[in-house]
Write an enzyme that holds these catalytic residues in place. Structure first.
Site, mmCIF file in Angstrom:
data_model
loop_
_atom_site.group_PDB
_atom_site.id
_atom_site.type_symbol
_atom_site.label_atom_id
_atom_site.label_comp_id
_atom_site.label_asym_id
_atom_site.label_seq_id
_atom_site.Cartn_x
_atom_site.Cartn_y
_atom_site.Cartn_z
ATOM 1 C CE LYS A 132 8.656 4.884 -9.065
ATOM 2 N NZ LYS A 132 8.326 3.669 -8.321
ATOM 3 C CG ASP A 172 5.896 5.596 -6.467
ATOM 4 O OD1 ASP A 172 6.358 4.472 -6.218
ATOM 5 O OD2 ASP A 172 6.275 6.610 -5.847
HETATM 6 P P1 NDP Z 1 0.345 7.101 -1.694
HETATM 7 O O1 NDP Z 1 0.385 8.381 -2.411
HETATM 8 O O2 NDP Z 1 -0.849 6.222 -1.824
HETATM 9 O O3 NDP Z 1 0.588 7.340 -0.131
HETATM 10 C C1 NDP Z 1 1.741 7.983 0.306
HETATM 11 C C2 NDP Z 1 1.664 8.145 1.822
HETATM 12 O O4 NDP Z 1 2.934 8.561 2.298
HETATM 13 C C3 NDP Z 1 0.670 9.231 2.249
HETATM 14 O O5 NDP Z 1 0.170 8.906 3.498
HETATM 15 C C4 NDP Z 1 1.564 10.466 2.301
HETATM 16 O O6 NDP Z 1 1.090 11.472 3.170
HETATM 17 C C5 NDP Z 1 2.849 9.877 2.843
HETATM 18 N N1 NDP Z 1 3.974 10.686 2.369
HETATM 19 C C6 NDP Z 1 4.384 10.853 1.081
HETATM 20 N N2 NDP Z 1 5.412 11.674 0.994
HETATM 21 C C7 NDP Z 1 5.661 12.062 2.261
HETATM 22 C C8 NDP Z 1 6.620 12.933 2.819
HETATM 23 N N3 NDP Z 1 7.543 13.565 2.067
HETATM 24 N N4 NDP Z 1 6.596 13.077 4.174
HETATM 25 C C9 NDP Z 1 5.676 12.444 4.942
HETATM 26 N N5 NDP Z 1 4.730 11.613 4.451
HETATM 27 C C10 NDP Z 1 4.739 11.427 3.125
HETATM 28 O O7 NDP Z 1 1.668 6.305 -2.140
HETATM 29 P P2 NDP Z 1 1.990 4.748 -2.032
HETATM 30 O O8 NDP Z 1 1.378 4.175 -0.819
HETATM 31 O O9 NDP Z 1 1.720 4.136 -3.347
HETATM 32 O O10 NDP Z 1 3.583 4.781 -1.873
HETATM 33 C C11 NDP Z 1 4.231 4.777 -0.596
HETATM 34 C C12 NDP Z 1 5.657 4.312 -0.759
HETATM 35 O O11 NDP Z 1 5.667 2.962 -1.276
HETATM 36 C C13 NDP Z 1 6.531 5.122 -1.731
HETATM 37 O O12 NDP Z 1 7.859 5.106 -1.261
HETATM 38 C C14 NDP Z 1 6.464 4.305 -3.020
HETATM 39 O O13 NDP Z 1 7.560 4.533 -3.847
HETATM 40 C C15 NDP Z 1 6.478 2.898 -2.446
HETATM 41 N N6 NDP Z 1 5.965 1.831 -3.310
HETATM 42 C C16 NDP Z 1 4.724 1.916 -3.865
HETATM 43 C C17 NDP Z 1 4.253 0.884 -4.638
HETATM 44 C C18 NDP Z 1 2.881 0.890 -5.219
HETATM 45 O O14 NDP Z 1 2.524 -0.094 -5.842
HETATM 46 N N7 NDP Z 1 2.081 1.921 -5.029
HETATM 47 C C19 NDP Z 1 5.085 -0.290 -4.937
HETATM 48 C C20 NDP Z 1 6.350 -0.312 -4.228
HETATM 49 C C21 NDP Z 1 6.756 0.730 -3.467
HETATM 50 P P3 NDP Z 1 0.593 12.881 2.552
HETATM 51 O O15 NDP Z 1 -0.694 12.568 1.857
HETATM 52 O O16 NDP Z 1 0.459 13.783 3.725
HETATM 53 O O17 NDP Z 1 1.662 13.331 1.580
HETATM 54 O O1 2IT Z 2 8.035 1.235 -6.636
HETATM 55 C C1 2IT Z 2 7.352 0.404 -7.245
HETATM 56 O O2 2IT Z 2 7.713 -0.771 -7.397
HETATM 57 C C2 2IT Z 2 6.046 0.834 -7.765
HETATM 58 N N1 2IT Z 2 5.660 1.984 -7.570
HETATM 59 C C3 2IT Z 2 5.215 -0.113 -8.582
HETATM 60 C C4 2IT Z 2 5.684 -0.154 -10.009
HETATM 61 C C5 2IT Z 2 4.795 -0.902 -10.966
HETATM 62 O O3 2IT Z 2 5.117 -0.856 -12.152
HETATM 63 O O4 2IT Z 2 3.820 -1.537 -10.555
#
Ligand code: NDP
Ligand code: 2IT
Length: 452
Positions: A132, A172
């Site tokens: 990561k 992420d």
């Molecule tokens: P994005 O940046 O696309 O979206 C994040 C969302 O979460 C936004 O709405 C943001 O709001 C909110 N958010 C982030 N931090 C905070 C905080 N501290 N408090 C309140 N709201 C918060 O990220 P993703 O959708 O990609 O990721 C979301 C989650 O999913 C994370 O935990 C990530 O690790 C996990 N994840 C992502 C994957 C991927 O493929 N993208 C795969 C597996 C897991 P704001 O804009 O106001 O900060």
């Molecule tokens: O938390 C996760 O699994 C991710 N942000 C996706 C990682 C990836 O390599 O696609």
């Protein structure tokens, strides 16, 4: 023969040592506790895993890189951020895991995410190790040009450490298609290599896989559906609360709607929206993906069915299902109590470690089906591994083919977690099932490859 209680004592001792050796990393401690506390049964049953040094190696990253990222804003002012890449474990394949750009990023956060990624990636059954990275850079309110300059500076150091056979970053929080584009461009420029497999989450026209953007959210809904099926239910007609409004939340809402459920919320760090008619995804995508706006704008434009609640807890909204899709520790014990009071049947983690340990215990004690992130959100990284496979073969698959593979992978993960939990006397406990099944696969590879 080691007993479970002797093993538990040894693990407790190791956890204390982890806390001492990694001070001021509470998220990493939390993730290590969550995994190690469930391993006693497998260590007691299979003495080869209790070999001195195996777990000690597993909790120590193979490599950690920390670097300076200087960049200039549109006014010419210089900013200095910190960049990280933690290459945790490569027993199963090249390090694989996302990059997070968020002001809360520090070494402990990246280590918790990298540690989770080892087991998650193992559960996919594909050949990917765990890693990561990220930065404390905050992209909110930055122009495209500023984000580009930041990404170029970040990659100017990161390129030395990554490669299709070494370490393959992706997105992420704060890193989506735009950022991956700028990062890929700079990698290509510095190395003079068109190396598609060095990053995943690329645009569909230049090496990206169809369905990768959707994969995490879609996969989590498929995992939730599998948990419900196990209890003789399906998604049809179920009301769902979803937090977040980024990549994971949007495609969670899309798949829930497609399968007949009714997602009624989304949120960001300013508050949440509840829409009794169900979230209008076109409107949400327009605001979040095109305008990069805030969720209160959704409520303003949607009309009378929706209202914005500044601050507040989205988990107070009554629902059958909860899919936390924002960030770590966003669902605490009070929130879990509120969900239980309102009759929630299943909680499936789209985010990484969104549910606090106390909340997980409360949900499990209350008979709620609980899908831990390392199983439930593994569809994202699985989609990335499918992108790597296509890049390696210099081909691209149809959306239908990728979706079919994703669905098979999620159902296999569900079955593996379910069966592993039963095998270790914890029926219905997907946390134990996911941790032990992921651990077994990585541990077998580490033992076979010697002390390295
Ligand atoms: P994005 O940046 O696309 O979206 C994040 C969302 O979460 C936004 O709405 C943001 O709001 C909110 N958010 C982030 N931090 C905070 C905080 N501290 N408090 C309140 N709201 C918060 O990220 P993703 O959708 O990609 O990721 C979301 C989650 O999913 C994370 O935990 C990530 O690790 C996990 N994840 C992502 C994957 C991927 O493929 N993208 C795969 C597996 C897991 P704001 O804009 O106001 O900060
Ligand atoms: O938390 C996760 O699994 C991710 N942000 C996706 C990682 C990836 O390599 O696609």
């Amino acid at each position: 023969m080691t007993t479970r209680s002797e093993t538990r004592t040894a693990l407790d001792h190791l956890l204390t040592e982890i806390e001492h050796r990694n001070p001021a990393q509470p998220e990493f401690h939390q993730a290590a506790h969550e995994v190690l506390e469930t391993l006693a049964p497998v260590l007691a049953a299979r003495p080869e895993y209790a070999e001195p040094g195996l777990i000690e190696r597993l909790v120590e990253p193979e490599r950690q890189v920390i670097f300076r990222v200087p960049w200039q804003d549109d006014k010419g002012r210089v900013h200095v951020n910190r960049g990280f890449r933690v290459e945790f474990n490569s027993a199963l394949g090249p390090y694989k895991g996302g990059l997070r750009f968020h002001p809360s990023v520090n070494l402990g956060v990246i280590k918790f995410l990298g540690f989770e990624q080892i087991f998650k990636n193992a559960l996919t059954g594909l050949g990917i190790g765990g890693g990561k990275g990220g930065s404390d850079f905050d992209p909110h309110g930055r122009s495209d040009a500023e984000v580009m300059r930041f990404c170029q500076s970040f990659m100017t150091e990161l390129y030395r450490h990554i490669g299709e056979h070494t370490d393959v970053p992706a997105g992420d929080i704060g890193v989506g298609g735009r950022e991956i584009g700028y990062l890929f461009g700079q990698y290509r420029r510095i190395t003079n290599r068109w190396e598609a497999g060095v990053l995943t989450g690329k645009g569909a026209g230049w090496g990206g896989s169809l369905i990768r953007p959707e994969a995490t959210g879609y996969g989590n809904v498929l995992f939730a559906a599998a948990m419900l099926r196990e209890r003789g239910e399906d998604l049809e007609g179920q009301t769902a609360v979803v937090s977040g409004s980024g990549n994971v939340a949007i495609y969670t809402i899309e798949k829930l709607t497609a399968l007949g459920a009714n997602p009624v919320t989304c949120s960001d760090s300013s508050g949440y929206v509840v829409d009794e008619k169900g979230i209008d995804l076109d409107l949400l995508k327009q605001i979040k993906e095109v305008e990069r706006g805030r969720v209160d704008t959704y409520a303003e434009r949607r009309g009378s069915s929706a209202r914005f609640v500044p601050g507040g807890s989205v988990w107070d909204v009554p629902a059958d299902l909860a899919l936390p899709s924002a960030t770590q520790n966003e669902l605490d014990e009070n929130a879990a109590a509120s969900l239980v009071r309102n009759g929630v049947k299943a909680v499936s983690e789209g985010a990484n470690m969104p549910t606090t340990p106390e909340a997980v215990h409360l949900l499990q004690r209350s008979g709620v089906a609980f899908g831990p992130g390392k199983a439930a959100n593994a569809g994202g990284v699985a989609g990335s591994a499918l992108e790597m496979a296509q890049n390696h073969a210099r081909t691209s698959w149809t959306a239908a083919r990728v979706e079919e593979e994703l669905s098979d992978i999620m159902n296999n993960i569900h079955t593996t977690c379910h069966e592993t939990a039963e095998r270790y006397d914890a029926p219905g406990d997907y946390v134990t099932g996911a941790n032990i099944a992921g651990f077994e696969r990585v541990a077998d590879a580490m033992l076979a490859q010697g002390v390295i």
